[in-house]
Design a protein around this motif. Sequence first.
Motif, short mmCIF file in Angstrom:
data_model
loop_
_atom_site.label_atom_id
_atom_site.label_comp_id
_atom_site.label_asym_id
_atom_site.label_seq_id
_atom_site.Cartn_x
_atom_site.Cartn_y
_atom_site.Cartn_z
N MET A 148 -37.64 14.28 28.31
CA MET A 148 -37.01 14.50 27.00
C MET A 148 -36.23 13.25 26.59
N ALA A 149 -36.29 12.95 25.30
CA ALA A 149 -35.61 11.77 24.77
C ALA A 149 -34.10 11.97 24.83
N SER A 150 -33.40 10.93 25.23
CA SER A 150 -31.95 11.04 25.37
C SER A 150 -31.20 10.59 24.12
N HIS A 151 -31.86 9.86 23.24
CA HIS A 151 -31.20 9.35 22.03
C HIS A 151 -32.04 9.65 20.80
N LYS A 152 -31.35 10.10 19.72
CA LYS A 152 -32.03 10.31 18.45
C LYS A 152 -31.73 9.11 17.56
N ILE A 153 -32.78 8.45 17.11
CA ILE A 153 -32.63 7.33 16.18
C ILE A 153 -33.25 7.74 14.86
N LEU A 154 -32.47 7.61 13.81
CA LEU A 154 -32.95 7.91 12.47
C LEU A 154 -33.28 6.61 11.77
N VAL A 155 -34.54 6.47 11.34
CA VAL A 155 -34.98 5.30 10.60
C VAL A 155 -35.14 5.71 9.15
N ILE A 156 -34.27 5.17 8.29
CA ILE A 156 -34.32 5.48 6.85
C ILE A 156 -34.92 4.26 6.16
N ASP A 157 -36.20 4.35 5.85
CA ASP A 157 -36.92 3.23 5.24
C ASP A 157 -38.12 3.79 4.50
N ASP A 158 -38.37 3.30 3.29
CA ASP A 158 -39.50 3.78 2.52
C ASP A 158 -40.82 3.15 2.97
N SER A 159 -40.77 2.25 3.92
CA SER A 159 -41.97 1.61 4.44
C SER A 159 -42.43 2.28 5.73
N LYS A 160 -43.63 2.86 5.70
CA LYS A 160 -44.22 3.46 6.90
C LYS A 160 -44.44 2.40 7.97
N VAL A 161 -44.70 1.18 7.54
CA VAL A 161 -44.93 0.07 8.48
C VAL A 161 -43.66 -0.16 9.32
N ILE A 162 -42.50 -0.23 8.66
CA ILE A 162 -41.23 -0.44 9.37
C ILE A 162 -40.94 0.75 10.28
N GLN A 163 -41.15 1.96 9.79
CA GLN A 163 -40.91 3.15 10.61
C GLN A 163 -41.76 3.10 11.89
N ARG A 164 -43.05 2.80 11.73
CA ARG A 164 -43.95 2.74 12.89
C ARG A 164 -43.57 1.59 13.82
N MET A 165 -43.22 0.45 13.22
CA MET A 165 -42.85 -0.73 14.01
C MET A 165 -41.64 -0.42 14.90
N VAL A 166 -40.62 0.21 14.33
CA VAL A 166 -39.43 0.55 15.11
C VAL A 166 -39.81 1.50 16.24
N ARG A 167 -40.60 2.52 15.93
CA ARG A 167 -41.03 3.50 16.93
C ARG A 167 -41.75 2.80 18.09
N GLU A 168 -42.63 1.87 17.77
CA GLU A 168 -43.43 1.18 18.79
C GLU A 168 -42.61 0.16 19.59
N MET A 169 -41.56 -0.40 19.01
CA MET A 169 -40.75 -1.41 19.70
C MET A 169 -39.75 -0.81 20.68
N LEU A 170 -39.41 0.46 20.50
CA LEU A 170 -38.43 1.10 21.38
C LEU A 170 -39.07 1.49 22.70
N PRO A 171 -38.30 1.44 23.80
CA PRO A 171 -38.85 1.86 25.09
C PRO A 171 -39.34 3.31 25.03
N ALA A 172 -40.53 3.54 25.53
CA ALA A 172 -41.14 4.87 25.47
C ALA A 172 -40.31 5.88 26.27
N GLY A 173 -40.20 7.10 25.71
CA GLY A 173 -39.54 8.19 26.41
C GLY A 173 -38.04 8.25 26.26
N ASN A 174 -37.39 7.17 25.88
CA ASN A 174 -35.93 7.15 25.78
C ASN A 174 -35.41 7.59 24.42
#
Length: 191
Positions: free
Chosen positions: A1-27
């Motif tokens: 289970m993820a230990s931290h909730k990160i909210l990405v507020i951005d109208d760009s799906k590219v930025i949202q996906r980029m942030v998701r992919e750059m973060l360590p998996a599972g955390n």
Amino acid sequence: MASHKILVIDDSKVIQRMVREMLPAGNFDVLEAKDGEQGLKLIREAHPNLIMLDFLLPKVSGWEVFQQLQKISNAEGKMTPLVLMSGRKEEVAEKIAEPFEYFEFIEKPFDKKSLIDAIKSAMAKAKKWKPSGKAAAPAAAPKTSAPEAQGGASAAEIQALKQQIAKMQAEMNAMKKQMGQIVNLIKTKLK
């Protein structure tokens, strides 16, 4: 289970996906909002551990979300770590005085190292925040002299306009260069 909730507020799906992919998996559990209105709703409902906020958003701007975050922080007595994102730091600095004491700024586009560093810095800065202090006060309005009150521009205003013109010229030059590259690519493909 993820230990931290990160909210990405951005109208760009590219930025949202980029942030998701750059973060360590599972955390991290990454929540996404496509505009400021949806972002504020998720802030109130999900209570994220970190917020990544684009400054230019539809419906409710990043500036307005930032102001609401200040009110929420004062009411709750704690600051949620914040990473403010924009392709143009000058737009942020026009509204919020530097140095950015209680949040971190990251310029788009960014790489993984810059993102992780910004998150760490935002978390450290949020711990320093105190409800009684003024968190990142808006830039002070310049004092006006008699000629300015009568409609004349101050030297600072003229200098700011010259800087904006220079920035716009640089952006136009970059766009011309990109357009030339696109035209050359099309010509190459048509041969």
